[in-house]
Design an enzyme around this catalytic site. Structure first.
Site, PDB file in Angstrom:
ATOM      1  N   ASP A  20      42.576  -5.950  62.953  1.00  0.00           N
ATOM      2  CA  ASP A  20      42.725  -4.500  63.186  1.00  0.00           C
ATOM      3  C   ASP A  20      41.357  -4.026  63.722  1.00  0.00           C
ATOM      4  O   ASP A  20      40.550  -4.771  64.355  1.00  0.00           O
ATOM      5  CB  ASP A  20      43.326  -3.701  62.015  1.00  0.00           C
ATOM      6  N   HIS A  67      40.687  -4.459  67.077  1.00  0.00           N
ATOM      7  CA  HIS A  67      41.152  -3.594  67.782  1.00  0.00           C
ATOM      8  C   HIS A  67      39.876  -2.496  68.269  1.00  0.00           C
ATOM      9  O   HIS A  67      40.303  -1.467  68.459  1.00  0.00           O
ATOM     10  CB  HIS A  67      42.252  -2.749  66.912  1.00  0.00           C
TER      11      HIS A  67
END
Length: 387
Positions: free
Chosen positions: A212, A235
Site C-alpha cells: 500500500d 502505492h
C-alpha cells in the site's frame, strides 16, 4: 593541610563521573526471563523490563533486546510517562508476532508505545509481524506510537505487518531514519508509515517495499518533511485520504523531496473524499524520480469509489507544487488532476516536469478538471493550467 585535602577531593570528584551524574543503566529482557527461541512467549519478561526501565531515574535507562535471539510477543503496550527525561530501547535481535489469530488479545495493535517523551528505538534488529495470516482478516497496526513527543526511530527492519507497519499518532518532533520496511506487493493495506494528527515529523533515508502507501499523511498533520525515500513496490506517497464520511480534515506544510518511485501503483498523490471539508495545502513534491510507475502524479478531490451521486462539498486543495519530477510512467496518463466542480483546486504549480512513457513509441498525456495554477517546462502539457 586543609588545602591539600580539598585539592585531592576535587581531583577525585572530577575523575568520578558517577558522583556527578547518574550512570546509564541497562535492562536486558533475557535477565527478566525472556527465552528468545522464537517459540516461547516472552511478553511478560518484556513488560517487566520495561516497567523497571521506565521507573529508573539515573542517566538514560536502556532496555536491551539482544541480537542472536528471536522473541515471540503477544500484543503489548509499553506505557509512560517514564521518570527519566529520555529512554532508549535497543532492538538487536528479532521480534516476531504470533501466527495464531486466536492468540491475539488485541486485534488493533501489536506493539504499542504510549505517552512517552524522548523515546529512542534503534539497534539494527528486526520486527516481523508475520502478517500473511492477517491479510484477509481484520486487524491494524504492527508498531504504534501514540503521544510520543521527541520520538527517534532508526536502523531497524520491519517485515510483513498485519496492516500498517508503523503508525504515528498525536506526536510532535518525530525523527525516523534508515529503516527498511518490507511486505509483498500483493499484501493489502500494509502502509509503510501512517501519520495522523502529528507535527514536525521527519522521515529520511528509508527503503519501503509495501502493498500500500509507502507513506500516508492523514488528518491533523502539519510540518512533515520526507526525503531520501526509495519507494516500490507500493502505492507511492499520499496525502490522505481526507474528508471521509463528511469529516473536516486538514493537512498542511508537507515537503517531499529526493524520493524515487520504482514500479509503484501511484507516485505523488493527494486524495480527498466527496462530501468532506477542510483543506490540504502548502504541499511540495520536488526532485522526484520515477521508474516505470503507474499514475505518477494524481490529485483526486472527488474520491468516492462506491457512490453514483456527486456531492458538492469537498476538501479544499491549494498551494501544491510539483517541481523537478522526472522519469518513466507505466501509464500513458501521467498527470491526473480530478478536482471538484464546485470548489476546484487552486494555485497548483508544475515546474520542470518530464514524464515519458516506459514504452518508447507511446506518448504520455494529462487530464484535468477545474484545476487552476501555472506550468513551466512541463511534459506532458497540462492544458488547464496557464503557462
Amino acid at each position: 593541610m586543609i588545602g591539600i585535602v580539598f585539592t585531592i577531593f576535587l581531583i577525585f570528584l572530577i575523575a568520578s563521573p558517577s558522583l556527578c551524574a547518574g550512570e546509564d543503566k541497562t535492562f536486558n529482557v533475557v535477565a527478566y526471563g525472556a527465552v528468545g527461541d522464537g517459540k516461547t512467549e516472552d511478553t511478560k519478561a518484556f513488560v517487566k523490563a520495561w516497567e523497571d526501565m521506565c521507573n529508573a531515574t539515573e542517566g538514560i535507562p536502556h532496555m536491551s533486546i539482544p541480537k542472536g535471539k528471536i522473541f515471540l510477543l503477544q500484543p503489548v503496550q509499553f506505557s509512560g510517562p517514564c521518570k527519566s527525561n529520555k529512554v532508549l530501547v535497543e532492538v538487536g535481535g528479532i521480534i516476531v508476532a504470533p501466527t495464531n489469530i486466536q492468540a491475539w488479545s488485541n486485534k488493533e495493535k501489536w506493539i504499542s508505545f504510549a505517552n512517552i517523551s524522548s523515546l529512542t528505538i534503534n539497534g539494527g534488529g528486526q520486527i516481523d509481524g508475520q502478517g500473511s495470516v492477517w491479510w484477509n482478516a481484520c486487524t491494524d497496526k504492527a508498531l504504534h506510537f501514540y503521544n510520543c513527543n521527541g520520538l527517534q526511530l532508526s536502523t531497524l527492519r520491519h517485515l510483513n505487518s498485519p496492516l500498517n507497519h508503523i503508525s504515528i499518532t498525536d506526536s510532535k518532533g518525530v525523527y525516523i531514519s534508515d529503516l527498511h520496511i518490507y511486505a509483498p506487493d500483493e499484501s493489502p493495506n500494509t502502509d509503510g508509515i501512517h501519520i495522523v494528527r502529528s507535527s514536525n515529523v521527519q522521515v529520511l533515508n528509508t527503503v519501503m517495499e509495501t502493498g500500500d502507501d509507502c507513506i500516508a499523511i492523514n488528518n491533523g498533520s502539519s510540518y512533515i518533511n520526507i526525503s531520501g525515500i526509495a519507494c516500490g513496490p507500493g502505492h507511492g506517497i499520499s496525502i490522505g485520504s481526507l474528508g471521509k464520511d463528511g469529516a473536516y480534515n486538514t493537512v498542511e506544510e508537507v515537503n517531499v523531496s529526493n524520493c524515487t518511485f520504482t514500479g509503484t501503483q501511484n507516485g505523488a498523490r493527494i486524495k480527498t473524499w466527496q462530501g468532506g471539508s477542510g483543506y490540504a495545502r502548502k504541499i511540495t513534491f520536488e526532485r522526484i524520480r520515477l521508474i516505470n510507475s503507474q499514475n505518477p502524479i494524481i490529485i483526486d478531490q472527488n474520491y468516492s469509489p462506491n457512490s453514483l451521486n456527486v456531492v458538492q462539498s469537498a476538501v479544499k486543495v491549494s498551494d501544491v507544487t510539483f517541481r523537478d519530477v522526472r522519469g518513466t510512467s507505466a501509464d500513458e496518463l501521467a498527470i491526473d488532476l480530478v478536482c471538484s466542480d464546485s470548489i476546484g483546486c487552486t494555485n497548483i504549480v508544475f515546474d520542470q516536469i518530464d514524464i515519458r512513457s516506459t514504452i518508447p513509441e507511446k506518448q504520455t498525456y494529462s487530464r484535468c478538471n477545474n484545476a487552476h495554477g501555472t506550468t513551466k517546462s512541463t511534459n506532458p502539457i497540462v492544458p488547464c493550467l496557464s503557462q
